[in-house]
Design a protein around this motif. Structure first.
Motif, PDB file in Angstrom:
ATOM      1  N   GLU A 185     -48.745 -39.522  -3.559  1.00  0.00           N
ATOM      2  CA  GLU A 185     -49.123 -40.323  -1.860  1.00  0.00           C
ATOM      3  C   GLU A 185     -50.009 -39.216  -1.532  1.00  0.00           C
ATOM      4  O   GLU A 185     -50.800 -39.400  -0.948  1.00  0.00           O
ATOM      5  N   GLN A 186     -49.875 -38.326  -1.757  1.00  0.00           N
ATOM      6  CA  GLN A 186     -51.089 -37.170  -1.084  1.00  0.00           C
ATOM      7  C   GLN A 186     -52.294 -37.220  -1.327  1.00  0.00           C
ATOM      8  O   GLN A 186     -53.311 -37.143  -0.975  1.00  0.00           O
ATOM      9  N   PHE A 187     -52.266 -37.058  -3.157  1.00  0.00           N
ATOM     10  CA  PHE A 187     -53.754 -37.882  -4.020  1.00  0.00           C
ATOM     11  C   PHE A 187     -54.401 -39.244  -3.309  1.00  0.00           C
ATOM     12  O   PHE A 187     -55.425 -38.911  -3.389  1.00  0.00           O
ATOM     13  N   HIS A 226     -50.381 -35.064  -7.374  1.00  0.00           N
ATOM     14  CA  HIS A 226     -49.263 -35.588  -8.014  1.00  0.00           C
ATOM     15  C   HIS A 226     -50.426 -36.743  -8.163  1.00  0.00           C
ATOM     16  O   HIS A 226     -50.720 -37.478  -7.579  1.00  0.00           O
ATOM     17  N   VAL A 227     -50.366 -37.320  -9.511  1.00  0.00           N
ATOM     18  CA  VAL A 227     -51.322 -38.663 -10.329  1.00  0.00           C
ATOM     19  C   VAL A 227     -50.088 -39.258 -10.814  1.00  0.00           C
ATOM     20  O   VAL A 227     -50.388 -39.107 -12.196  1.00  0.00           O
ATOM     21  N   ILE A 275     -56.524 -29.108  -9.285  1.00  0.00           N
ATOM     22  CA  ILE A 275     -55.360 -29.343 -10.167  1.00  0.00           C
ATOM     23  C   ILE A 275     -54.620 -30.385  -9.992  1.00  0.00           C
ATOM     24  O   ILE A 275     -54.159 -31.399  -9.349  1.00  0.00           O
ATOM     25  N   LEU A 276     -54.613 -31.901 -10.975  1.00  0.00           N
ATOM     26  CA  LEU A 276     -54.086 -32.994 -10.870  1.00  0.00           C
ATOM     27  C   LEU A 276     -53.031 -33.612 -12.124  1.00  0.00           C
ATOM     28  O   LEU A 276     -53.754 -32.951 -13.423  1.00  0.00           O
ATOM     29  N   GLN A 318     -66.981 -26.917  -7.997  1.00  0.00           N
ATOM     30  CA  GLN A 318     -65.331 -27.364  -8.452  1.00  0.00           C
ATOM     31  C   GLN A 318     -65.044 -27.607  -9.522  1.00  0.00           C
ATOM     32  O   GLN A 318     -65.919 -27.946 -10.270  1.00  0.00           O
ATOM     33  N   ILE A 319     -63.675 -27.139  -9.851  1.00  0.00           N
ATOM     34  CA  ILE A 319     -63.173 -27.199 -11.897  1.00  0.00           C
ATOM     35  C   ILE A 319     -61.956 -28.323 -11.328  1.00  0.00           C
ATOM     36  O   ILE A 319     -61.608 -27.160 -10.466  1.00  0.00           O
ATOM     37  N   LEU A 320     -62.248 -29.302 -12.173  1.00  0.00           N
ATOM     38  CA  LEU A 320     -60.925 -29.867 -12.436  1.00  0.00           C
ATOM     39  C   LEU A 320     -59.734 -29.884 -13.455  1.00  0.00           C
ATOM     40  O   LEU A 320     -60.754 -29.969 -14.551  1.00  0.00           O
ATOM     41  N   PHE A 321     -58.862 -29.109 -13.174  1.00  0.00           N
ATOM     42  CA  PHE A 321     -58.087 -29.443 -14.639  1.00  0.00           C
ATOM     43  C   PHE A 321     -56.813 -30.640 -14.565  1.00  0.00           C
ATOM     44  O   PHE A 321     -55.532 -30.465 -13.874  1.00  0.00           O
ATOM     45  N   PRO A 322     -56.096 -30.941 -15.380  1.00  0.00           N
ATOM     46  CA  PRO A 322     -55.450 -31.813 -16.227  1.00  0.00           C
ATOM     47  C   PRO A 322     -53.711 -31.475 -16.420  1.00  0.00           C
ATOM     48  O   PRO A 322     -54.325 -31.237 -17.576  1.00  0.00           O
TER      49      PRO A 322
END
Length: 347
Positions: free
Chosen positions: A283-285, A229-230, A163-164, A110-114
């Motif tokens: 909502e989705q997150f 979306h956060v 992607i957050l 997993q690779i996460l990006f703000p």
């Protein structure tokens, strides 16, 4: 899990190191100097020296992680950032992501990006979600390019890209938040608004950095994949946000400057950021991870900001109210001319 974090000494990164470590993960944080290494270690992480723009140093630092969080940025905070400053941020985002994928994708699941929600703000100011068409500006172009790159690379190489897109960060140690507080107490911070007189307010989506860190930790724990979306629970205008902060500091309510005038002093990107709507929800997150913000709205978040400033001596109570003291925390908020100074001069 083994989690590798770039930008581990930044406003988001240092909080994330601590939250992941508190949850029992082994966290390796990238640091460029001894002071950064000490900060990572104090937060419960294992420091490794390196730079996202130096692939050889990443080869030495990255050690078979299960997840990678690419939280490194070089977002300009100075008055009217130069093209060179934006290009530096572009490189950190996109070239940094490419270097990380090159050295970690054989191991990382997993690779996460703000990213940022305003990359998809709508021209008509309407509410939008993760399916909305993006409208990148100079400031958000590299965020969009990094989103695309990680999604494509994940599909090709077999890792989950998360992607957050975050709302506008604020925190006691965030440079812009500190600029806001200092300039409000000096009576020099205006509200940048739309319309001829600057009286048309835009709903913005906000996010306390503490809640951003918990969101990324939840995304790691949930093995999240995709675009989210956060943001906190309620969009608020810049006038509401700055008015609340002024009230808590006992400062005068900020005056207004129209965006068309502010552009000449603070640049088009800053003027647009504060005067064009970007209402969205998480909502989705929340559905995917169970995330809940500790600061549901800017009101709770700014209460925490001001209380933190009182405790650490950033502000001091006097017979006439609070005064800004500041401290050497690397935020760069004190002792130099800011976008707030210039916008105030536009009045």
């Amino acid at each position: 899990m083994r989690v590798f974090v770039t930008g581990a000494t930044g406003v988001l990164g240092r909080r994330l190191v601590e939250r992941l470590a508190d949850r029992g993960h082994r966290v390796v944080g990238l640091a460029r100097d001894d002071a950064g290494a000490d900060l990572i270690e104090a937060r419960g992480g294992v420091p490794r020296r390196g730079d996202v723009l130096d692939r050889d140093s990443l080869e030495r630092a990255v050690d078979a992680p299960d997840a990678v969080v690419h939280a490194a940025t070089a977002i300009p905070t100075e008055l009217k950032p130069s093209e060179a400053a934006w290009e530096r941020n572009d490189r950190v985002r996109l070239e940094g992501a490419k270097n990380l994928v090159a050295v970690a994708d054989d191991d990382a699941d997993q690779i996460l990006f703000p990213s940022v929600v305003w990359v998809a703000r709508q021209p008509d100011g309407s509410a939008f979600d993760e399916t909305a068409t993006r409208h990148p500006t100079r400031a958000t172009r590299s965020a969009a390019e990094t989103e695309d790159y990680l999604r494509d690379a994940g599909a090709e190489r077999g890792f989950d890209a998360a992607i957050l897109r975050c709302g506008f960060f604020y925190a006691p140690d965030a440079a812009h938040t500190r600029q806001f507080g200092e300039q409000l107490l000096a009576g020099r911070l205006p509200v940048v608004g739309g319309g001829v007189l600057g009286r048309r307010d835009a709903e913005l989506s906000w996010l306390h950095a503490d809640d951003a860190a918990s969101a990324f930790a939840d995304a790691v724990d949930a093995g999240a994949s995709g675009l989210f979306h956060v943001v906190d629970d309620r969009p608020a205008t810049a006038a509401e946000f700055l008015g609340e902060l002024a009230d808590r500091l006992g400062a005068s309510a900020p005056r207004r400057v129209p965006a068309w005038l502010a552009r000449a002093f603070v640049g088009a990107e800053t003027a647009t950021l504060l005067s064009q709507p970007m209402p969205t929800t998480a909502e989705q997150f929340r559905s995917a991870t169970g995330w809940e913000p500790a600061h549901p709205t800017y009101r709770e978040g700014l209460r925490q900001v001001v209380e933190a400033w009182k405790r650490d001596g950033t502000i001091r109570e006097t017979t006439d109210g609070y005064e800004w003291v500041g401290r050497d925390d690397g935020s760069g908020a004190s002792g130099r001319r800011t976008t707030a100074d210039a916008a105030a001069d536009a009045r």
